[in-house]
Design a protein around this motif. Structure first.
Motif, PDB file in Angstrom:
ATOM      1  N   LYS A  61      -1.562 -19.856  24.974  1.00  0.00           N
ATOM      2  CA  LYS A  61      -0.914 -20.976  23.394  1.00  0.00           C
ATOM      3  C   LYS A  61      -0.172 -20.967  23.071  1.00  0.00           C
ATOM      4  O   LYS A  61       0.026 -21.817  22.816  1.00  0.00           O
ATOM      5  CB  LYS A  61      -2.269 -20.168  22.581  1.00  0.00           C
ATOM      6  CG  LYS A  61      -3.668 -19.627  22.877  1.00  0.00           C
ATOM      7  CD  LYS A  61      -3.953 -19.268  21.661  1.00  0.00           C
ATOM      8  CE  LYS A  61      -5.832 -19.325  21.503  1.00  0.00           C
ATOM      9  NZ  LYS A  61      -6.786 -18.579  20.217  1.00  0.00           N
ATOM     10  N   LEU A  62       1.026 -19.603  23.170  1.00  0.00           N
ATOM     11  CA  LEU A  62       1.874 -19.805  22.558  1.00  0.00           C
ATOM     12  C   LEU A  62       3.216 -20.788  23.427  1.00  0.00           C
ATOM     13  O   LEU A  62       4.577 -21.109  23.506  1.00  0.00           O
ATOM     14  CB  LEU A  62       2.832 -18.566  22.057  1.00  0.00           C
ATOM     15  CG  LEU A  62       1.931 -18.131  20.765  1.00  0.00           C
ATOM     16  CD1 LEU A  62       2.304 -16.215  20.821  1.00  0.00           C
ATOM     17  CD2 LEU A  62       1.580 -18.685  20.052  1.00  0.00           C
ATOM     18  N   GLY A  63       3.164 -20.748  24.917  1.00  0.00           N
ATOM     19  CA  GLY A  63       3.496 -21.505  25.497  1.00  0.00           C
ATOM     20  C   GLY A  63       4.873 -20.361  26.281  1.00  0.00           C
ATOM     21  O   GLY A  63       5.722 -20.972  26.716  1.00  0.00           O
ATOM     22  N   GLN A  64       4.137 -19.294  26.010  1.00  0.00           N
ATOM     23  CA  GLN A  64       5.913 -18.354  26.810  1.00  0.00           C
ATOM     24  C   GLN A  64       4.985 -17.314  28.642  1.00  0.00           C
ATOM     25  O   GLN A  64       3.655 -17.803  28.560  1.00  0.00           O
ATOM     26  CB  GLN A  64       6.070 -17.079  25.594  1.00  0.00           C
ATOM     27  CG  GLN A  64       6.431 -17.455  24.486  1.00  0.00           C
ATOM     28  CD  GLN A  64       7.394 -18.187  24.587  1.00  0.00           C
ATOM     29  OE1 GLN A  64       8.347 -17.844  25.079  1.00  0.00           O
ATOM     30  NE2 GLN A  64       7.841 -19.883  23.536  1.00  0.00           N
ATOM     31  N   ARG A  65       6.190 -17.457  28.635  1.00  0.00           N
ATOM     32  CA  ARG A  65       5.802 -16.405  29.937  1.00  0.00           C
ATOM     33  C   ARG A  65       5.046 -15.191  30.162  1.00  0.00           C
ATOM     34  O   ARG A  65       4.288 -14.559  30.702  1.00  0.00           O
ATOM     35  CB  ARG A  65       7.162 -16.094  31.381  1.00  0.00           C
ATOM     36  CG  ARG A  65       7.153 -17.672  31.320  1.00  0.00           C
ATOM     37  CD  ARG A  65       8.538 -18.307  32.665  1.00  0.00           C
ATOM     38  NE  ARG A  65       9.654 -17.554  32.074  1.00  0.00           N
ATOM     39  CZ  ARG A  65      10.654 -16.794  32.500  1.00  0.00           C
ATOM     40  NH1 ARG A  65      11.249 -17.604  33.904  1.00  0.00           N
ATOM     41  NH2 ARG A  65      12.067 -16.342  32.148  1.00  0.00           N
ATOM     42  N   ASP A  66       6.469 -14.013  28.790  1.00  0.00           N
ATOM     43  CA  ASP A  66       5.864 -12.165  28.796  1.00  0.00           C
ATOM     44  C   ASP A  66       5.870 -12.662  27.588  1.00  0.00           C
ATOM     45  O   ASP A  66       6.319 -13.542  26.200  1.00  0.00           O
ATOM     46  CB  ASP A  66       6.972 -12.046  29.647  1.00  0.00           C
ATOM     47  CG  ASP A  66       7.733 -12.439  29.642  1.00  0.00           C
ATOM     48  OD1 ASP A  66       8.361 -12.384  29.000  1.00  0.00           O
ATOM     49  OD2 ASP A  66       8.897 -12.332  30.623  1.00  0.00           O
ATOM     50  N   VAL A  67       5.415 -11.415  27.431  1.00  0.00           N
ATOM     51  CA  VAL A  67       5.597 -10.666  25.956  1.00  0.00           C
ATOM     52  C   VAL A  67       6.693 -10.821  25.229  1.00  0.00           C
ATOM     53  O   VAL A  67       7.392 -11.479  24.499  1.00  0.00           O
ATOM     54  CB  VAL A  67       5.466  -9.681  25.901  1.00  0.00           C
ATOM     55  CG1 VAL A  67       5.682  -8.826  24.236  1.00  0.00           C
ATOM     56  CG2 VAL A  67       3.692  -9.105  26.080  1.00  0.00           C
ATOM     57  N   GLU A  68       7.923 -10.238  25.796  1.00  0.00           N
ATOM     58  CA  GLU A  68       9.852 -10.177  25.577  1.00  0.00           C
ATOM     59  C   GLU A  68      10.232 -11.790  25.480  1.00  0.00           C
ATOM     60  O   GLU A  68      10.697 -12.460  24.456  1.00  0.00           O
ATOM     61  CB  GLU A  68      10.501  -9.608  27.123  1.00  0.00           C
ATOM     62  CG  GLU A  68      10.216  -7.636  26.983  1.00  0.00           C
ATOM     63  CD  GLU A  68      10.345  -7.608  25.507  1.00  0.00           C
ATOM     64  OE1 GLU A  68      11.099  -7.486  25.078  1.00  0.00           O
ATOM     65  OE2 GLU A  68       9.408  -6.581  25.128  1.00  0.00           O
TER      66      GLU A  68
ATOM     67  N   SER B 292       1.207  -5.267  17.119  1.00  0.00           N
ATOM     68  CA  SER B 292       1.045  -4.311  19.018  1.00  0.00           C
ATOM     69  C   SER B 292       1.340  -5.294  19.752  1.00  0.00           C
ATOM     70  O   SER B 292       1.029  -7.068  20.118  1.00  0.00           O
ATOM     71  CB  SER B 292       0.024  -3.043  19.413  1.00  0.00           C
ATOM     72  OG  SER B 292      -0.204  -3.772  19.965  1.00  0.00           O
ATOM     73  N   LYS B 293       2.312  -4.826  21.075  1.00  0.00           N
ATOM     74  CA  LYS B 293       3.130  -6.364  21.875  1.00  0.00           C
ATOM     75  C   LYS B 293       1.753  -5.772  22.490  1.00  0.00           C
ATOM     76  O   LYS B 293       1.795  -7.295  23.131  1.00  0.00           O
ATOM     77  CB  LYS B 293       4.327  -4.967  22.650  1.00  0.00           C
ATOM     78  CG  LYS B 293       5.468  -5.456  22.359  1.00  0.00           C
ATOM     79  CD  LYS B 293       5.817  -4.631  23.091  1.00  0.00           C
ATOM     80  CE  LYS B 293       7.915  -4.778  22.220  1.00  0.00           C
ATOM     81  NZ  LYS B 293       8.661  -4.785  23.132  1.00  0.00           N
ATOM     82  N   ASP B 294       0.903  -5.266  22.807  1.00  0.00           N
ATOM     83  CA  ASP B 294       0.153  -5.939  23.557  1.00  0.00           C
ATOM     84  C   ASP B 294      -1.498  -7.143  23.173  1.00  0.00           C
ATOM     85  O   ASP B 294      -1.640  -7.121  23.402  1.00  0.00           O
ATOM     86  CB  ASP B 294      -1.182  -4.357  23.898  1.00  0.00           C
ATOM     87  CG  ASP B 294      -0.562  -3.184  24.768  1.00  0.00           C
ATOM     88  OD1 ASP B 294       0.221  -3.288  25.372  1.00  0.00           O
ATOM     89  OD2 ASP B 294      -0.793  -2.501  24.528  1.00  0.00           O
ATOM     90  N   SER B 295      -0.725  -6.853  21.763  1.00  0.00           N
ATOM     91  CA  SER B 295      -2.082  -7.962  21.045  1.00  0.00           C
ATOM     92  C   SER B 295      -1.247  -9.555  21.391  1.00  0.00           C
ATOM     93  O   SER B 295      -2.156 -10.959  21.199  1.00  0.00           O
ATOM     94  CB  SER B 295      -1.647  -7.973  19.542  1.00  0.00           C
ATOM     95  OG  SER B 295      -0.602  -8.149  18.539  1.00  0.00           O
ATOM     96  N   LEU B 296       0.509  -9.769  22.082  1.00  0.00           N
ATOM     97  CA  LEU B 296       0.824 -10.801  21.943  1.00  0.00           C
ATOM     98  C   LEU B 296       0.161 -11.132  23.398  1.00  0.00           C
ATOM     99  O   LEU B 296       0.437 -12.233  23.888  1.00  0.00           O
ATOM    100  CB  LEU B 296       2.069 -10.758  21.878  1.00  0.00           C
ATOM    101  CG  LEU B 296       2.554 -10.337  21.172  1.00  0.00           C
ATOM    102  CD1 LEU B 296       4.318 -10.681  21.384  1.00  0.00           C
ATOM    103  CD2 LEU B 296       2.098 -11.861  20.108  1.00  0.00           C
ATOM    104  N   LYS B 297      -0.541 -10.219  24.466  1.00  0.00           N
ATOM    105  CA  LYS B 297      -0.534 -10.510  26.322  1.00  0.00           C
ATOM    106  C   LYS B 297      -1.736 -11.352  26.319  1.00  0.00           C
ATOM    107  O   LYS B 297      -1.453 -12.936  26.475  1.00  0.00           O
ATOM    108  CB  LYS B 297      -0.533  -9.636  26.246  1.00  0.00           C
ATOM    109  CG  LYS B 297       0.115  -8.709  27.166  1.00  0.00           C
ATOM    110  CD  LYS B 297       0.182  -7.676  27.373  1.00  0.00           C
ATOM    111  CE  LYS B 297       0.610  -6.796  27.957  1.00  0.00           C
ATOM    112  NZ  LYS B 297       0.251  -5.157  28.536  1.00  0.00           N
TER     113      LYS B 297
END
Length: 734
Positions: A515-522, A505-510
């Motif tokens: 760790k992934l070095g990303q600003r937001d889920v999108e 789910s998208k919420d699981s990415l938040k």
């Protein structure tokens, strides 16, 4: 050097109620602070702020602006502080001096990104109080007048940025006199030979036509006087840089210019402008297409005047500008001519009337700072806005939209509102449906057709001419690509999680974003879709004990006979030809090829419906290429090998033709089967196939298809594109 009392007298001449004490304090304070400082020319440094102040008195500016001019270098070049200036002269003047100090510290440089960022800061400071611009332009003008003692490389750099930024900015603010002087001073340092040549020719022409010029001035004055119009008629000569740029722009010689000499007719009232125009047109024959009414439709920098060209007394073309004295002051001094500077209301309006078109443009430009463009894009946008002439169009409700010359309905749509541009799908011009690439002209009524399901086409960026439209198209394109990759990334992650027995789910990415070095889920989803981030990395971030079971699987293989068996669900098998094999193709239905040479199709294929061309391989064969094939670039210098050919299809013919496509699919079981099944369902045939894993989550295929024609090929490609496992399909010959 101008004395203290002389400066006060200059301001008092146009502003009797001035605060004389403010000017005296500023004069003495600046003179003491600069003390024994010297300029590169050897002159006392204080002569520079004093000359800047003198330039501003010529514009009839208020004493507060003159005081700022005297003080503008004190914080930067002396031990003066903002706090001290606030205490002596007030917080408002302190704020203006500090604003100019910041601008001085960031003199524009040749590096594009730095120049763009500095321009952003300049315009932000100007928007806070436009008097910053007036002092800055006067500062630059005096520096250009005294540029001689500097090193040649520094002179060239300063002259170029003056030509690129400050001169057009002065013009955009309606300060035509300052713009012309800045351009000519810069022109002399950028191209001295051209400057001297044109200046000498203009002096020669002025002397040769002196009698004619005097006669026209007299005739015009007398004609108007006879009809009861008191007018002041003066001649003007085009400036060297204006002559040079027009010669360059229109590729003509100096002798071919018809407007080197012009005449200004200054009358008392606006009504007299139109009366004078009627008298002129009844007395001399006008040149068709050369009349412009900038009184009813002012330029965006507030310029107002009537322009016409007549065939004068000596049968020469004569350009006339007819205006009132207030119109003339605005034409020469632009925003500096507004009465807000002379009635004490400057502080209420941040230094400029909000009714000024020039200020409205400045405000719109500054709004562009908030849309997230990078500095280079902002610099491009602003330069486009600075340099363009205007064309005036209308919405169906009569709203006036000013655009640069060469603008299209795409620019019009974005000028009305960004949402209208983003949803534009067509247009009507004066009630007729027209292409979006149509160039707009003065007086056009433009109606934009919209669809909320539509998004801007990337190709529009090369059609649009306004910086606002280009920037909006780029943003929309980036967002569309991001959404596309985000959707693909979500599919990849959903399938990868499912294969591993996990639920995505998208919420699981938040909680994983850091760790992934990303600003937001999108952003994270788009990174997976672009293959910048693999699904395995996401799984490991979510479940540290995760083991990739795919690493132990046996790869797919082709057997010894070259046969490749797809899963039974597909219901078909095909063979990939071995090295050196050639499939037998149909007799090609090509007309135009010489009959004594065999004809073959290029490796990337060609199908009926393609525009085609033949390339002669002397003594061997003719190769048929689609006209869009990139391979044709290799033959651009050998046009004798090009043969004009076309398809010659028989209605009874049932042959298939080769076409090559590239397909990117999500790397999971069943993807190849789904691609092959789709091709078979569309009655196409796979002749050859190669596969390569380009990333952990994506496999690239190159498929040689056999199809009936272009329509059949496009239908097959479109069916492939809508498959969930397919991320991209392209035809390889362009």
């Amino acid at each position: 050097m101008m004395r203290q009392y002389e400066l006060v007298e200059r301001v008092a001449a146009y502003k009797p109620d001035l605060d004389e004490g403010l000017l005296n304090r500023a004069y003495v304070y600046a003179m003491k602070k600069h003390g024994s400082q010297m300029r590169a020319s050897g002159d006392p440094y204080f002569s520079h702020p004093l000359e800047v102040a003198a330039i501003l008195t010529d514009m009839r500016l208020d004493e507060a602006t003159i005081a700022v001019a005297l003080l503008h270098d004190t914080i930067e070049d002396t031990d003066a502080t903002r706090k001290e200036i606030d205490q002596i002269f007030g917080q408002k003047i302190g704020q203006l001096v500090e604003g100019l100090t910041k601008l001085k510290r960031l003199d524009l440089v040749s590096k594009k990104a730095e120049q763009a960022e500095n321009l952003r800061k300049l315009l932000l400071a100007i928007a806070d109080d436009v008097r910053v611009l007036l002092v800055k332009l006067a500062d630059r003008l005096h520096n250009m007048r005294t540029l001689g003692p500097m090193r040649p490389d520094k002179r060239a750099r300063i002259a170029q940025e003056t030509m690129d930024i400050y001169a057009p900015l002065a013009g955009r603010m309606g300060m035509q006199g300052m713009r012309e002087e800045l351009e000519n001073l810069a022109f002399r340092h950028i191209n001295l030979e051209a400057y001297e040549t044109i200046t000498a020719r203009l002096a020669e022409l002025r002397e040769r036509h002196a009698a004619t010029i005097a006669r026209i001035e007299t005739d015009l004055t007398e004609k108007l006087g006879q009809k009861g119009i008191e007018a002041k008629v003066t001649s003007r000569q085009k400036k060297p840089y204006s002559v040079f740029s027009k010669m360059q722009r229109k590729a003509i010689s100096l002798e071919q210019l018809s407007d080197i000499f012009g005449f200004r007719v200054i009358v008392g009232e606006e009504e007299d402008c139109y009366r004078a125009l009627g008298i002129v047109h009844r007395s001399w024959r006008m040149v068709p297409g050369r009349f412009k009414d900038y009184i009813s439709l002012p330029k965006q920098n507030d310029y107002r005047s009537l322009h016409t060209t007549i065939v004068g007394p000596s049968r020469q073309r004569v350009e006339l500008q007819i205006r009132t004295q207030p119109m003339h002051e605005i034409a020469e001094y632009g925003i500096a001519a507004h009465a807000v500077y002379k009635d004490g209301a400057a502080s209420e309006a941040h230094g400029l009337s909000r009714e000024s078109n020039a200020y409205a443009w400045l405000r719109r430009t500054v709004e562009q700072l908030a849309v997230g463009d990078n500095p280079e894009e902002f610099l491009e946008h602003t330069k486009l806005e600075l340099f363009q002439d205007q064309v005036f169009c209308f919405t169906p409700k009569g709203m006036l939209i000013a655009l640069p010359r060469g603008a299209t309905p795409i620019d019009f749509a974005y000028a009305v509102h960004t949402d209208i541009g983003d949803t534009c799908v067509g247009c009507k011009i004066d009630g007729r449906i027209m292409p979006l690439v149509t160039e707009l002209h003065n007086g056009d009524e433009v109606e934009i057709t919209r669809s909320k399901a539509s998004t801007p086409q990337p190709a529009w960026e090369s059609i649009a001419v306004t910086g606002k439209a280009r920037a909006a198209i780029r943003r929309a394109t980036r967002l569309a690509i991001r959404r596309q990759y985000s959707g693909l990334g979500q599919q990849i992650l959903e399938r990868s999680f499912a294969r591993s027995g996990k639920t995505f789910s998208k919420d699981s990415l938040k909680p994983l974003l850091a760790k992934l070095g990303q600003r937001d889920v999108e952003d994270a989803l788009a990174a997976v879709g672009r293959q910048e981030l693999s699904s395995i990395d996401v799984l490991r971030a979510a479940f540290p004990d995760f083991q990739d079971s795919r690493a132990t699987k046996t790869p797919l293989r082709v057997d010894e006979g070259g046969w490749f068996n797809l899963p039974s669900a597909v219901g078909m098998v095909f063979r990939m030809p071995g090295q050196g094999e050639a499939a037998e193709g149909p007799i090609l239905p090509i007309r135009g090829a010489p009959g004594d040479l065999p004809v073959r199709i290029a490796p990337d294929g060609a199908v009926p419906g393609d525009r085609i061309v033949g390339i002669l391989e002397p003594g061997r064969w003719i190769t048929i290429y689609p006209i869009q094939s990139p391979a044709l670039a290799a033959y651009e210098d050998e046009m004798e090998r090009w043969i004009d050919v076309r398809w010659d299809l028989d209605a009874q013919m049932s042959a298939r033709f080769p076409a090559r496509v590239a397909v990117s699919v999500i790397n999971e079981p069943g993807s190849l089967a789904e691609v092959a099944e789709t091709i078979a369902a569309n009655d196409a045939n796979i002749h050859d196939l190669s596969m390569q894993r380009t990333a952990p989550d994506v496999t690239s295929m190159v498929i040689d298809l056999e199809v009936w024609d272009l329509q059949h090929l496009n239908r097959t490609i479109n069916q492939l594109r809508i498959k969930p496992c397919v991320s991209d399909v392209t035809r390889l010959n362009g």
